[in-house]
Design an enzyme around this catalytic site. Sequence first.
Site, short mmCIF file in Angstrom:
data_model
loop_
_atom_site.label_atom_id
_atom_site.label_comp_id
_atom_site.label_asym_id
_atom_site.label_seq_id
_atom_site.Cartn_x
_atom_site.Cartn_y
_atom_site.Cartn_z
N GLU A 53 0.82 -1.22 0.00
CA GLU A 53 0.00 0.00 0.00
C GLU A 53 0.85 1.27 0.00
OE1 GLU A 53 -0.60 -2.63 1.83
OE2 GLU A 53 -2.52 -3.28 0.99
N HIS A 89 -11.98 -5.75 7.96
CA HIS A 89 -12.71 -5.56 6.71
C HIS A 89 -13.92 -4.67 6.94
CE1 HIS A 89 -10.44 -9.32 6.22
NE2 HIS A 89 -10.33 -8.97 4.96
#
Lengths: 463, 406
Positions: B140, B210
């Site tokens: 990322e 999540h």
Amino acid sequence: MRKLRHRCCSQLPKALLWETGGVGAQTLQVRPLSSQGSCTQPARCLPAAVVKPHPHRQQEQQFSSLDDKPQFPGASAEFIDKLEFIQPNVISGIPIYRVMDRQGQIINPSEDPHLPKEKVLKFYKSMTLLNTMDRILYESQRQGRISFYMTNYGEEGTHVGSAAALDNTDLVFGQYREAGVLMYRDYPLELFMAQCYGNVSDLGKGRQMPVHYGCKERHFVTISSPLATQIPQAVGAAYAAKRANANRVVICYFGEGAASEGDAHAGFNFAATLECPIIFFCRNNGYAISTPTSEQYRGDGIAARGPGYGILSIRVDGNDVFAVYNATKEARRRAVAENQPFLIEAMTYRIGHHSTSDDSSAYRSVDEVNYWDKQDHPISRLRHYLLSQGWWDEEQEKAWRKQSRKKVMEAFEQAERKPKPNPNLLFSDVYQEMPSQLRKQQESLARHLQTYGEHYPLEHFDK
Amino acid sequence: MAAVGSAASWLFRLRAAGAEGHWRRLCGAGLARGFLHPAATGKDAAQRRQVAHFTFQPDPEPREYGQTQKMNLFQSITSALDNSLAKDPTAVIFGEDVAFGGVFRCTVGLRDKYDFGVHVQNMEDSCTGKDRVFNTPLCEQGIVGFGIGIAVTGATAIAEIQFADYIFPAFDQIVNEAAKYRYRSGDLFNCGSLTIRSPWGCVGHGALYHSQSPEAFFAHCPGIKVVIPRSPFQAKGLLLSCIEDKNPCIFFEPKILYRAAVEQVPVEPYNIPLSQAEVIQEGRDVTLVAWGTQVHVIREVASMAKEKLGVSCEIIDLRTIIPWDVDTVCKSVIKTGRLLISHEAPLTGGFASEISSTIQEECFLNLEAPISRVCGYDTPFPHIFEPFYIPDKWKCYDALRKMINY
């Protein structure tokens, strides 16, 4: 519409479908990509065996378990039946490419770049002018005139050799010890000083600490303090240059300490996988503030990491401006022609302290520093070369020293006299447009200064 | 990270498709049987799975942007990305798994559609030309750093972070670099053409990694914009505005709405302005503020309040978190005198604190009751306890009731 790579059920013996769940047949036929989507019964099809392109290719493969070669998508290699760990070689590491010896004599004539006199003189003058500016600005910090400074002593060769090998429009991402690149690109002394003083002439509008230079005209991206953040950014810029068919390379400078950051790993890996025309230029100067290389890494420096990413790599003598030049020149040519990254590790030595906030006698001996200053310095090596070519002499040296010092002092005095930018510039450029809430804050400061202005150094700031 | 994520998303996709029986069969008949026994009937199994805590309310079909098409949220995102790639030849989309269409299908079809066989000066056999929609390595900080670099050259970079929960490795690049690029360079350089998109918010079973809503971390960072849509129509217009905005933007997409939210969305590009909140329902007695999925929760709360308490609620979708539309919220609270803000993210330091603090400064004398915040608890986002964790309509209703009776 999503294209799945189908292997039509009709191609497999029915018995095998039932036995193995469909994957791992005696012989797997994998459909070539061109016939994707032509399966008539996608719901009954199973995903094809993974045909992972390696290294950069999409290819058809015939798999057979009768064939004893490895089929793993993750590596292209042979089997071995002997248990052996690969020994990292740090005793005899990647060799260091050089063109001149320490006395400035060309060792192998076929490596001599045969640069014309004017160009080599420009190398010399850029390095020495930088050196002179460093001395004066370091002193000015000691005297409280600027808040902070970082010198480039000993590393001038890495800056100038690499900058000279690039096109003027090649984009430069630096760390903070690459002022010689800007110097070579004729960034005026006035602007170096303006940034250090944070005065009205500073292109950066006084927002950053000294030595955080930037210049759009000279394609030098503004320096930021966090280390290694520029590395993946440089890769992105190179990718964009490739897409634009710009025939430009991006060069990204960083130290051996910054190379430990995650961003460095990220940058290397992205550059290789996304095939970017970028030169990673590592200045390995022996120290990251007080941390010596023995505490920074255990492998063979930074150059040895390149092959791990699939990157062509070289180690050069950073104090040999011709070696730096040759390596960068060739890397540039190939990076643009082949769209792939290159890693150059320039070995050098940080003669100065890390910055004006550092006293390096706390962690290294004066003898060590003196060795590099006196016996292996990029400026003196180039001077020996110039002298031996008959392109320079003692008189010119004396005259140049006087002239360069005068130039620097003039710029310095001018920079001192200029005011700082208007405090309104504290608020602009956060976004392209000023948000209304920020404008309110700006107005509130203006009102505050109307009442309490005497407590603020307004007299030094532009009205 | 991505492996677990895609497992989670795989389950989510099946569930959201409503295929209960299909789900049970694929989970493994043995496991399901053991787990669901003794109450093993199809109906009981469905009841054991939680129903969504909201009902998506589509907005009326927009008339002013030309032909519309029924789209769910991920399709409206694809449409926006499609429009961008078509209009802007410099635009590229990248991140983990975006090439095949993305784990939430947001980039389906785009790679092939925009493959014009662009010549890549490279090895002969790698000229697939798929240089506009491509996968990156799993990193990322690399994705965002790389995106910044593209944007610095002036090209349009649309980066995807697979789940907002994984944005943190990129925090340094976002906060220290992207947000400060223009300011620190004196406007010599900027990365305004960078947009980061990321799935956001609770999804029913996402648990700690999540389900997160990290907008508050970024709210504290001048120089970036943070935008969160409530619906497909809003998403497309807001995303297009983010992409075209001259500042780096983070666009959080409520993942629970990817399939659940369906409405008519214009096919052609259009823009919804950033930093403008929307009053989606006018009212007199209480102002309710939320963003993303939670807008639908407070819509329902407003109906409940009307029905049970005779209270008229003004509902505001904030849409842009920073820079946020203080004026619209102030104007509303001056009228109603009561404010309730609700978000899934934890209470302490959540963005409701910023709104609450500013509104009490600006509208102190207009307030009839303390400002109410109905938020997630100060815990990581739990798995099995999600129904208890989220600020559902009952909690919001209860807080509203207390405010009315203050």
